[in-house]
Motif scaffolding. Structure first.
Motif, PDB file in Angstrom:
ATOM      1  N   THR A  12      -2.107 -11.782 -11.630  1.00 26.66           N
ATOM      2  CA  THR A  12      -3.229 -11.325 -10.815  1.00 26.66           C
ATOM      3  C   THR A  12      -4.517 -11.744 -11.494  1.00 26.66           C
ATOM      4  N   ALA A  46      -6.958 -10.330  -7.120  1.00 25.69           N
ATOM      5  CA  ALA A  46      -6.079 -10.934  -6.120  1.00 25.69           C
ATOM      6  C   ALA A  46      -4.955 -11.719  -6.791  1.00 25.69           C
ATOM      7  N   CYS A  57      -1.793 -12.858  -1.587  1.00 25.40           N
ATOM      8  CA  CYS A  57      -2.129 -11.462  -1.289  1.00 25.40           C
ATOM      9  C   CYS A  57      -3.524 -11.119  -1.782  1.00 25.40           C
ATOM     10  N   ASP A  58      -4.324 -10.512  -0.901  1.00 24.96           N
ATOM     11  CA  ASP A  58      -5.611  -9.959  -1.328  1.00 24.96           C
ATOM     12  C   ASP A  58      -5.367  -8.788  -2.279  1.00 24.96           C
ATOM     13  N   PHE A  84      -7.544 -15.814  -1.496  1.00 25.68           N
ATOM     14  CA  PHE A  84      -7.156 -14.401  -1.414  1.00 25.68           C
ATOM     15  C   PHE A  84      -8.215 -13.637  -2.201  1.00 25.68           C
TER      16      PHE A  84
END
Length: 274
Positions: free
Chosen positions: A77, A112, A116-117, A162
């Motif tokens: 992430t 993010a 995927c946000d 994202f």
């Protein structure tokens, strides 16, 4: 060192294959080894202060994500907004007794990741976003405060294919007496502070900031680890929690998602254009 080990375990769970149904038990963690040199900031010698371990866990998880982002680009992430819980204490004139509370309503956004946000208003990475907020009405019953606004903070998310998660905005009035207000978080806005980093072309998120507005008109900016005493009754507090970093170049983002966020009031037209 226990908080540092927990941060390693959080990163470990994030980076293993999430599509497999793996039981989170002792066998799963038997493959994980953590080494923290004695006397380091992650394993300090007595009597070093070790109270804010959850916030140190943020830094550990960030370091792991940065170290592995090129090896595991589809698992990491981008950097999360750091936690900034506020602290309130003083005298509650309604109950004629002392009061104390943490402001766990103050929650930033997740970084993010591929596909995927980031989650909005999830809190800091040291708890993997699993620390629940207070119920605003219950907080008002327990403490001498009045919450006027609690909402997502527009334009706080780091742009990307994202986007990062949106942070939150809190406005409350302090109706206690002999009040003290503190801040135990990190990444507060000051000269030289760097917002949560975006990965692979994603833009950075935003920093945290907080202000006290005294009835006299005086405005006090609350910094990281500050403790401000003699805060008068009727003081308003504004707390802006930042958003997480984005992932991937913003020009690759689905235009429909951008338009929807503008329509929802989360994203200004100016930032959408930029």
């Amino acid at each position: 060192s226990s908080a540092a080990k927990a941060a390693c375990a959080i990163a470990y769970l994030m980076l293993i294959n999430p599509e497999e149904d793996i039981a989170q038990n002792d066998g799963l963690f038997s493959a994980l080894e953590c080494y923290f040199p004695q006397g380091s900031i992650l394993n300090p010698n007595f009597p070093a202060a070790t109270l804010f371990g959850n916030q140190m866990a943020d830094v550990v998880l960030e370091a792991i994500m940065r170290a592995l982002k090129d090896a595991l680009p589809d698992r990491v992430t981008a950097i999360w907004s750091k936690g900034t819980p506020s602290v309130f204490s003083g005298w509650d004139p309604r109950k004629d007794e002392p009061y104390f509370d943490f402001g766990f309503l103050n929650k930033g956004g997740q970084g993010a990741l591929a596909g995927c946000d980031g989650f909005d208003g999830i809190g800091f990475s040291g708890t993997a976003g699993r620390m629940r907020s207070q119920d605003p009405e219950m907080m008002e019953i327990k403490d001498p405060v009045f919450i006027e606004k609690y909402e997502y903070l527009p334009d706080s998310a780091g742009a990307g294919e994202f986007r990062g998660g949106y942070g939150t905005y809190l406005k409350l009035r302090i109706d206690g007496e002999k009040n003290a207000v503190g801040m135990i978080g990190d990444d507060m806005e000051y000269e030289g502070a760097k917002p949560p980093e975006g990965f692979f072309g994603g833009r950075a998120g935003t920093l945290n900031k907080a202000f006290l507005y005294y009835p006299t008109g005086e405005v006090v900016k609350v910094g990281s680890k500050d403790m401000i005493f003699d805060v008068p009754k009727g003081t308003w507090m504004e707390h802006f929690c930042g958003g997480g970093g984005g992932y991937g170049h913003p020009y690759k983002r689905d235009v429909k998602k951008v338009v929807q966020e503008v329509a929802d009031g989360l994203l200004s037209i100016e930032k959408a254009r930029s």
